[in-house]
Enzyme design. Structure first.
Site, PDB file in Angstrom:
ATOM      1  N   LYS A 136      15.711  66.380  46.134  1.00 42.81           N
ATOM      2  CA  LYS A 136      16.377  65.162  45.717  1.00 42.81           C
ATOM      3  C   LYS A 136      15.494  64.766  44.489  1.00 42.81           C
ATOM      4  O   LYS A 136      16.213  64.386  43.449  1.00 42.81           O
ATOM      5  CB  LYS A 136      16.358  64.068  46.649  1.00 42.81           C
ATOM      6  CG  LYS A 136      16.752  62.736  46.380  1.00 42.81           C
ATOM      7  CD  LYS A 136      16.372  61.472  47.035  1.00 42.81           C
ATOM      8  CE  LYS A 136      14.948  61.245  47.210  1.00 42.81           C
ATOM      9  NZ  LYS A 136      14.840  60.016  47.994  1.00 42.81           N
ATOM     10  N   ASP A 154      20.167  60.563  47.270  1.00 41.13           N
ATOM     11  CA  ASP A 154      19.343  59.829  48.113  1.00 41.13           C
ATOM     12  C   ASP A 154      20.354  59.006  49.108  1.00 41.13           C
ATOM     13  O   ASP A 154      21.496  59.082  49.405  1.00 41.13           O
ATOM     14  CB  ASP A 154      18.592  58.768  47.094  1.00 41.13           C
ATOM     15  CG  ASP A 154      19.886  57.788  46.463  1.00 41.13           C
ATOM     16  OD1 ASP A 154      20.878  57.902  46.552  1.00 41.13           O
ATOM     17  OD2 ASP A 154      19.273  56.921  45.586  1.00 41.13           O
TER      18      ASP A 154
END
Length: 214
Positions: A136, A154
């Site tokens: 991420k 996220d």
């Protein structure tokens, strides 16, 4: 509840600002100094487990000393400003020293040396000497310096993907294979609905946070 209909209704009003933001990101890899590119990497180290605003506040607190600061100096600047002053100070100094030693802290030629976008992300997400970045955060960094076609999975984006029926849960992917699987599902969704993948990442994030940030 987010739907394709609500996306197509709300996107036009936000699209100009989103396009401007993506243009700002693209100018980083083209025109920014090496120090600015490294600052983007540090920002993404700071956003892991924290908000983007907290990450920005942390970066602003250490920006002036970032190239040379010790762990102790970073920790003192971050104390009271940031959630994880101890561990992230270690991460930043270790990463900076590794990139300085191996690449002279010149990230632009390193980033542009990868022909395969997945290998580019793997370098930052899987490299044991680049601390504090998973898939991420590595995707976030690459997007913020101007590379496209990376999903930043996220909690806000994962919630949106779940609401849209793209994923079966809001659980964060815990492997490279799962991350790529969700990312590809997201890409297929945007293609099938005539949406721009990179714009959608910022749009969905803004739908949950009320902001178009970085």
């Amino acid at each position: 509840m987010l739907t394709v209909k609500s996306i197509k209704r709300n996107l036009p009003s936000k699209s100009p600002q989103i396009k401007r933001k993506l243009g700002e990101f693209e100018r980083i890899i083209k025109d920014a100094s090496e120090e600015q590119i490294f600052e983007e990497l540090v920002f993404c180290i700071f956003t892991a487990g924290a908000s983007a605003k907290m990450g920005l506040n942390a970066l602003n607190a250490v920006r002036s000393i970032l190239p040379v600061a010790s762990e102790d100096e970073l920790r003192e600047k971050l104390r009271g400003v940031y959630r994880f002053p101890n561990v992230r100070s270690k991460h930043v100094v270790h990463t900076r020293d590794y990139l300085s030693r191996r690449y002279g802290l010149r990230l632009r030629p390193l980033l542009l040396s990868f022909e395969n976008p997945l290998e580019r992300r793997d370098f930052f997400a899987l490299n044991k000497d680049i601390k504090g970045l998973g898939f991420k955060e590595a995707s976030h960094f690459l997007r913020n310096v101007g590379f496209r076609d990376y999903a930043i999975l996220d909690k806000h984006i994962l919630q949106c993907l779940f609401e849209l029926g793209i994923t079966e849960s809001v659980r964060a992917p815990h492997s490279r294979a799962k991350y790529i699987e969700i990312e590809n599902s997201f890409k297929r969704f945007t293609e099938q609905n005539g949406l721009d993948f990179d714009e959608m990442d910022l749009f969905l994030w803004s739908e949950k946070t009320g902001e178009i940030l970085k």
